[in-house]
Design a protein around this motif. Sequence first.
Motif: not given
Length: 211
Positions: A188, A125, A165
């Motif tokens: 992420l 990440r 997102r």
Amino acid sequence: MTQALFDLGPTMLGPGAVLLPGFALDDAPALLAEVEAITAQAPLRQMLTPGGQTMSVAMSNCGALGWVSDRRGYRYDPLDPDSGRPWPAMPPLLLRLAQAAAREAGFADFQPDACLVNRYRPGDRLSLHQDRNERDFGRPIVSVSLGLPAVFLWGGLRRADRPRRLPLAHGDVVVWGGPSRLVYHGVLPLAEGSHPLTGAERINLTLRRAG
Ligand code: MD6
Ligand code: FE
């Protein structure tokens, strides 16, 4: 599915920021071959943050300048600190692709001198950050996603702004500049998976005019 997204055409993410779905799809196999050649000369490595943490993402660079991080801080360096040699040259294909994408987004005459190569494996990440080691924030960044998909976090100009997102697929290109240049962003943890061209990896190429 990627082809269907490509048919949607450019998507505005914010002022100065555009997602170009599938823009690098045709060039992807050649780009991945270039990444192989770059990382044979300047191997991927996990850098240390200034705080002494090992980054999960492995990185290398091509171009006149390369982004590096160690206990002394973040900076651009013309030499690979691991070898003392210049970074591999920017492949002409990559330069042309980045210039075409930047032009598509309204940034003519983009002249990148640095390309950061990021390699993610499942679980890797990138925490929320701003890109602010470049000399002139008036110039955009072009980001190419290859291999496994990722969820990109697209925040605001303040760290506390709740990020959106944004799924990024193989072949997607994001051009990012203007009023959005200092938006907080991250990635992420990469999900498990396998891509026909990269196996269990995502490669992100981020081109900038750093100097
Ligand atoms: C990544 N990208 O997509 C990480 N930064 O793997 C970035 O940190 C990034 O994609 C600035 C502009 C575009 C980016
Ligand atoms: Fe970034």
